[in-house]
Design a protein around this motif. Structure first.
Motif, PDB file in Angstrom:
ATOM      1  N   GLU A   1       0.780  -1.378   0.051  1.00  0.00           N
ATOM      2  CA  GLU A   1       0.044  -0.112  -0.027  1.00  0.00           C
ATOM      3  C   GLU A   1       0.952   1.137   0.200  1.00  0.00           C
ATOM      4  OE1 GLU A   1      -4.143  -1.387   2.083  1.00  0.00           O
ATOM      5  OE2 GLU A   1      -2.620  -0.851   3.386  1.00  0.00           O
ATOM      6  N   LYS A   2       2.007   1.162   0.638  1.00  0.00           N
ATOM      7  CA  LYS A   2       2.901   2.419   0.613  1.00  0.00           C
ATOM      8  C   LYS A   2       3.374   2.723  -0.424  1.00  0.00           C
ATOM      9  CE  LYS A   2       6.943   4.100   3.062  1.00  0.00           C
ATOM     10  NZ  LYS A   2       8.066   3.605   4.102  1.00  0.00           N
ATOM     11  N   SER A   3       3.611   1.533  -1.486  1.00  0.00           N
ATOM     12  CA  SER A   3       4.310   1.945  -2.867  1.00  0.00           C
ATOM     13  C   SER A   3       3.157   2.080  -3.796  1.00  0.00           C
ATOM     14  CB  SER A   3       5.160   0.737  -3.133  1.00  0.00           C
ATOM     15  OG  SER A   3       4.517  -0.395  -3.351  1.00  0.00           O
ATOM     16  N   ALA A   4       1.724   1.981  -3.523  1.00  0.00           N
ATOM     17  CA  ALA A   4       0.793   2.046  -4.543  1.00  0.00           C
ATOM     18  C   ALA A   4       0.255   3.596  -4.474  1.00  0.00           C
ATOM     19  CB  ALA A   4      -0.164   1.126  -4.073  1.00  0.00           C
ATOM     20  N   THR A   5      -0.414   4.065  -5.828  1.00  0.00           N
ATOM     21  CA  THR A   5      -0.709   5.144  -5.790  1.00  0.00           C
ATOM     22  C   THR A   5      -2.071   5.046  -6.363  1.00  0.00           C
ATOM     23  OG1 THR A   5       0.105   5.349  -8.244  1.00  0.00           O
ATOM     24  CG2 THR A   5       1.582   6.348  -6.373  1.00  0.00           C
ATOM     25  N   GLY A   6      -3.202   5.988  -5.911  1.00  0.00           N
ATOM     26  CA  GLY A   6      -4.428   5.943  -6.367  1.00  0.00           C
ATOM     27  C   GLY A   6      -5.111   4.470  -6.297  1.00  0.00           C
ATOM     28  N   HIS A   7      -5.656   4.330  -7.433  1.00  0.00           N
ATOM     29  CA  HIS A   7      -6.411   3.053  -7.733  1.00  0.00           C
ATOM     30  C   HIS A   7      -5.188   2.059  -8.197  1.00  0.00           C
ATOM     31  CE1 HIS A   7     -10.242   4.534  -6.217  1.00  0.00           C
ATOM     32  NE2 HIS A   7     -10.180   5.567  -7.454  1.00  0.00           N
ATOM     33  N   ASP A   8      -4.285   1.690  -7.765  1.00  0.00           N
ATOM     34  CA  ASP A   8      -3.245   0.915  -8.155  1.00  0.00           C
ATOM     35  C   ASP A   8      -3.712  -0.562  -8.255  1.00  0.00           C
ATOM     36  OD1 ASP A   8      -0.656  -0.280  -8.615  1.00  0.00           O
ATOM     37  OD2 ASP A   8       0.206   1.044  -7.368  1.00  0.00           O
ATOM     38  N   ARG A   9      -3.439  -1.054  -9.497  1.00  0.00           N
ATOM     39  CA  ARG A   9      -3.949  -2.430 -10.006  1.00  0.00           C
ATOM     40  C   ARG A   9      -2.964  -3.274  -9.059  1.00  0.00           C
ATOM     41  NH1 ARG A   9      -8.012  -4.086 -11.786  1.00  0.00           N
ATOM     42  NH2 ARG A   9      -6.833  -5.708 -12.740  1.00  0.00           N
ATOM     43  N   SER A  10      -1.668  -3.002  -8.545  1.00  0.00           N
ATOM     44  CA  SER A  10      -0.718  -3.822  -8.184  1.00  0.00           C
ATOM     45  C   SER A  10      -1.472  -4.407  -6.757  1.00  0.00           C
ATOM     46  CB  SER A  10       0.418  -3.178  -7.798  1.00  0.00           C
ATOM     47  OG  SER A  10       0.448  -2.343  -7.042  1.00  0.00           O
ATOM     48  N   LEU A  11      -2.711  -3.861  -6.186  1.00  0.00           N
ATOM     49  CA  LEU A  11      -3.212  -4.168  -4.829  1.00  0.00           C
ATOM     50  C   LEU A  11      -4.203  -5.065  -5.046  1.00  0.00           C
ATOM     51  CD1 LEU A  11      -3.281  -0.639  -3.275  1.00  0.00           C
ATOM     52  CD2 LEU A  11      -1.821  -2.689  -2.497  1.00  0.00           C
TER      53      LEU A  11
END
Length: 109
Positions: free
Chosen positions: A16-26
């Motif tokens: 979550e720390k490295s994600a931005t906005g609606h980041d598909r990586s999550l």
């Protein structure tokens, strides 16, 4: 299950720390946590992760994407497990509608 939950929970703040906005990586992490907590009977935790997943998918995928259908089906399964059948039907219907619009009639799904 509890060991897997522990590892996922440790990975969550890092991702979550490295994600931005609606980041598909999550997406995968939220889906797996939702399914894991559903199997463990921890419905509120499961629903929380599925809601986060749906927020991302609804903002990043076309409304007829099969992955969105799968996520709606997972939420439907959770509500079914919780004996909230009207909510389960709502999500199952959303998933079915997407599959019928996006996949050919002879698709194995």
């Amino acid at each position: 299950y509890s060991t897997a939950a522990s590892y996922y929970e440790q990975a969550l703040p890092i991702r979550e720390k490295s994600a931005t906005g609606h980041d598909r990586s999550l997406v995968g992490l939220y889906n797996n946590l939702g399914l894991l907590y559903m199997q463990m009977g921890e419905h509120s935790k499961s629903l929380s992760f599925f809601e986060k997943l749906l927020r991302i998918e609804e903002n990043t995928l076309p409304s007829t994407h099969p992955n969105l259908a799968s996520s709606y089906n997972n939420v439907g399964g959770l509500y079914e497990q919780m004996s909230d059948y009207p909510q389960a039907m709502l999500y199952f219907k959303k998933g079915l509608d997407i599959r019928q619009r996006s996949l050919p009639p002879d698709h194995p799904d």
